[in-house]
Scaffold this active site. Sequence first.
Site, mmCIF file in Angstrom:
data_model
loop_
_atom_site.group_PDB
_atom_site.id
_atom_site.type_symbol
_atom_site.label_atom_id
_atom_site.label_comp_id
_atom_site.label_asym_id
_atom_site.label_seq_id
_atom_site.Cartn_x
_atom_site.Cartn_y
_atom_site.Cartn_z
ATOM 1 N N LYS A 67 3.398 29.706 3.870
ATOM 2 C CA LYS A 67 2.519 29.298 2.767
ATOM 3 C C LYS A 67 1.054 29.367 3.182
ATOM 4 C CE LYS A 67 3.566 27.246 -0.592
ATOM 5 N NZ LYS A 67 4.250 27.992 -1.636
ATOM 6 N N ASP A 117 7.153 22.160 -25.788
ATOM 7 C CA ASP A 117 7.145 20.804 -25.236
ATOM 8 C C ASP A 117 8.205 20.749 -24.149
ATOM 9 O OD1 ASP A 117 7.139 17.906 -24.865
ATOM 10 O OD2 ASP A 117 6.089 17.831 -26.778
ATOM 11 N N TRP A 172 7.092 -0.296 3.775
ATOM 12 C CA TRP A 172 7.620 0.462 2.634
ATOM 13 C C TRP A 172 9.022 0.960 2.916
ATOM 14 C CZ3 TRP A 172 8.821 5.620 1.128
ATOM 15 C CH2 TRP A 172 8.776 6.572 2.152
ATOM 16 N N ARG A 179 1.688 0.705 14.994
ATOM 17 C CA ARG A 179 1.393 0.573 13.568
ATOM 18 C C ARG A 179 1.599 -0.854 13.102
ATOM 19 N NH1 ARG A 179 5.448 4.453 10.472
ATOM 20 N NH2 ARG A 179 4.290 3.728 8.682
ATOM 21 N N SER A 204 -2.027 27.067 -4.921
ATOM 22 C CA SER A 204 -1.802 28.502 -5.081
ATOM 23 C C SER A 204 -2.572 29.056 -6.274
ATOM 24 C CB SER A 204 -0.309 28.794 -5.268
ATOM 25 O OG SER A 204 0.397 28.463 -4.104
ATOM 26 N N TYR A 232 8.323 15.858 0.780
ATOM 27 C CA TYR A 232 8.124 17.163 0.152
ATOM 28 C C TYR A 232 7.971 17.040 -1.342
ATOM 29 C CZ TYR A 232 9.184 18.572 4.785
ATOM 30 O OH TYR A 232 9.136 18.686 6.141
ATOM 31 N N HIS A 245 14.620 12.573 12.177
ATOM 32 C CA HIS A 245 13.470 12.639 13.079
ATOM 33 C C HIS A 245 12.528 11.458 12.865
ATOM 34 C CE1 HIS A 245 11.355 15.404 9.947
ATOM 35 N NE2 HIS A 245 10.980 14.173 9.773
ATOM 36 N N HIS A 246 12.795 10.638 11.840
ATOM 37 C CA HIS A 246 12.054 9.386 11.687
ATOM 38 C C HIS A 246 12.674 8.287 12.538
ATOM 39 C CE1 HIS A 246 9.714 10.808 8.188
ATOM 40 N NE2 HIS A 246 10.778 11.546 7.950
ATOM 41 N N THR A 253 6.413 26.615 6.125
ATOM 42 C CA THR A 253 5.091 26.035 5.897
ATOM 43 C C THR A 253 4.015 27.010 6.367
ATOM 44 O OG1 THR A 253 6.123 23.919 6.352
ATOM 45 C CG2 THR A 253 3.738 23.948 6.194
ATOM 46 N N HIS A 257 0.844 -1.200 0.000
ATOM 47 C CA HIS A 257 0.000 0.000 0.000
ATOM 48 C C HIS A 257 0.881 1.251 0.000
ATOM 49 C CE1 HIS A 257 -2.989 2.985 1.143
ATOM 50 N NE2 HIS A 257 -2.275 3.294 2.212
ATOM 51 N N HIS A 303 12.764 11.553 3.657
ATOM 52 C CA HIS A 303 12.141 12.784 4.087
ATOM 53 C C HIS A 303 11.958 13.790 2.952
ATOM 54 C CE1 HIS A 303 10.061 15.093 6.922
ATOM 55 N NE2 HIS A 303 10.655 16.153 6.422
ATOM 56 N N SER A 343 13.193 6.493 -13.497
ATOM 57 C CA SER A 343 12.127 7.246 -14.162
ATOM 58 C C SER A 343 12.039 8.655 -13.591
ATOM 59 C CB SER A 343 10.810 6.497 -13.984
ATOM 60 O OG SER A 343 9.720 7.376 -14.074
ATOM 61 N N SER A 344 12.064 8.746 -12.258
ATOM 62 C CA SER A 344 11.937 10.053 -11.623
ATOM 63 C C SER A 344 13.169 10.909 -11.857
ATOM 64 C CB SER A 344 11.723 9.890 -10.118
ATOM 65 O OG SER A 344 10.450 9.365 -9.884
ATOM 66 N N GLU A 397 11.417 12.969 0.085
ATOM 67 C CA GLU A 397 10.320 12.350 -0.657
ATOM 68 C C GLU A 397 8.958 12.891 -0.205
ATOM 69 O OE1 GLU A 397 10.214 10.324 -3.173
ATOM 70 O OE2 GLU A 397 8.099 9.789 -3.106
#
Lengths: 280, 540
Positions: B340, B108, B148, B459, B277, B266, B311-312, B337, B78, B262, B177-178, B264
């Site tokens: 924003k 293009d 994951w 979890r 926006s 963002y 922090h993870h 943040t 998932h 991390h 790809s990314s 990722e």
Amino acid sequence: MRLISKVALTLTSLMMSGIAMASQPKDGKIGFQEAVTPVMEELIRFHHSFVFPVIVAITIFVMALMIYIMVRFNEKANPVPSKTTHHVGLEVAWTLVPILILLVMVVPSMKLLYMQDRLPTTEMTIKVVGHTWHWEYQYPELEDKVEGFESYLLKKEDALAAGKPYLLGTDAPLVVPVDTKVKVIVTSQANLHSFSVPSFGVKMDAVPGRLNETWFQVNPGKEGTYYGQCSELCGIRHAFMPIEVKVVSKSDFHRWVNNGGSFSTNVAQANIAAPAAAPK
Amino acid sequence: MAAIGADEGYGHDDKPAFFARWFYSTNHKDIGTLYLIFAIFSGIIGGFLSFAMRAELAQPGIQIFHDLHTYNVFVSMHGLIMIFFMVMPAVIGGFGNWFVPLMIGAPDMAFPRMNNLSFWLLPVALICLIISFFVQGSASGNGFGGGWVMYPPLSTIGSPGPSFDFIIIGLLAAGFSSIFGAINFITTILNMRAPGMTIHKMPLFAWSVLVTAFLLLLALPVLAAALFMLMGDRVEGGTGFFDPARGGDPEMFQHLFWFFGHPEVYIMILPAFGIVSHVVSTFSKKPIFGYLGMAYAMVAIGVVGFVVWAHHMYTVGMDVNLKAYFLAATLVIAVPTGVKIFSWLATMWGGSISFSIPMQWALAFIFLFVIGGVTGVVLANAGIDTALHDTYYVVAHFHYVLSMGAVFGIFCGFTYWFGKMFGVLYNKYLAALHFWTFFVGVNIIFFPQHFLGMQGMPRRYVDYPEEFALYNEISSWGAALTGVSVIFFFVWVIEALIVRRKAPDNYWGEYANTLEWTLSSPPPYHQFNTLPVYKDEDHH
């Protein structure tokens, strides 16, 4: 129907939560489990008296602003939009105010962190070893009296028979004395695990090849049984390796130690010899 | 091939035949559409996995997953599928490909053939992940059940079967790809803006994709390295990077993973910031407030996002001074943040707001992202995180920023640009039905999980003590409602595609003033053959 009755129950328990003391999770309860160590008390104090009010205030502030904006500045109420796109004072303010809030937050946060992490001079040591999938407890300083033992989940019928909550109760709880600074050394035999006792404010990963340290001191008068669960994904039986800690008075603990790790005289070693209760 | 036309592509809409158009595609709009279809397809798989988990967790005891290992496989897949194959393809591949060239006035992408490669690596990657379900993972059964995050030893000695090898190959393909996509976006944005469009006049969505592309370019190679090291560790007689018996350390993988992981987060949320926006500005009928602050807040989030990864890992046994650093650095992210959030509110302030469907998604996004953000502030405090780490509080937190943040941003963009992309308008009542059921549903799923987490429910548990029953039951009812809501989504999309109400060029009015609204709906197959000259107005 079941849901409705439960919601009613929840509301009652919410109102009671000020006095209700939990040594294990309570259904429908909001908030942490009962704190029985100075670290967890400090954690809850910091959360309840500072962090939580701040985040609730911010959330309500933003929600109130949004509601006001939606009422006051929708296209019926305000057909002609303004052209404002800059306001230096405002932009500086909403940068500086959060910085100030965070600066004020960081001080008690660091205090809690260092209290949790810096071990005081401890009075005894226990060693916790994570196995796939059960826990093993050793008392290195007492090993001539108490052998290390393994602690397995109680099957549902055994848990009911023993009056312990299923998926929390074990066949052999970790036994520690009350009001004693206990150093906990956590490691693992193969997989990652995490040794967690919510009421103690303790959560420390069990990592193979590492000895992690943490500590707790259960407050006087808080003898009882406390439960935790493995908190790092460790494979198929991750949900089935609970932690049960039995906190006893100092004299009972001495009796237990001198009795070779048993409270009863005639069933000595009961804690070790319980393979029947072990799953598979 | 295409003649250089006098105006924007009228008269030479030389689309290739079906197979060449969709399988050899080098057209950014077609590739964007392929990405969106792919994201919806992956979203169905990832969503199915999550509904199965919520069905299992509705009651204590084992209901569905009598093979417990399969539950862990569902949890792991998932996460991987939703992140790599739903959110990222939708926001970056889908909207990025479609609208970055249109917004900056480019014909293009800079490297159309590499763009094609970026897309076609993804189905290959997804096929690898799907194969992994059906081949041996560990002694416990088929599929990989290590989360994951793929922490060793569970992903090395704990999953010796070929299943995890397929995941490594799939993620490497998705990662390349990314990376190719990121190179393409950076080159396009830096070199192909319309004459007159300086970087400080560029639309915020292009800004958000630019920052995201840099994050991808810097973060994904680290993931690729970590995956290669896992691969080496998994080989019999191979390396021992993460094996303590051979001088390695399992925690090193966690550092490498979160150095990628991390940013990722963002990568997934920044493009949503960009979309929101534009939507807020369009429907408040005002230019965006504090444009430069908005753009550089995203840059700041991107930069700080690289120095907060541990922090993870507050409970892994790090040195306390290191934790203190990560605590402080993490709190810093709240500042840009906040900029924003407040700039969006100030954009609306004084506006003349119309509550169109995309605006409803945007308003919900802002509010729910605030909730996800403030619980992030709680978790940043390493001391408090000791109680909450790896509990459902964390699950609630990151689903508020992803399942409500990124996904609401995706729906916001989809409803905003649907007419522009496909040339047809949707029925706003059907779309509103989708919005409201989804909004209520996801809140019912995830809000009670805060309580579960504070009470200590860990979890990734297939079964839980009955003391956690109430909120799990509520949460699962929310999942049922969300499932129904997904059906409403398909209803409004299919209805719009069947009825075919013709969309005008600019159906949102004069405040939808980025360059894509100067084109027809859908835009011509080749646009901007004569580059538009960007006028010096307040166009953000």
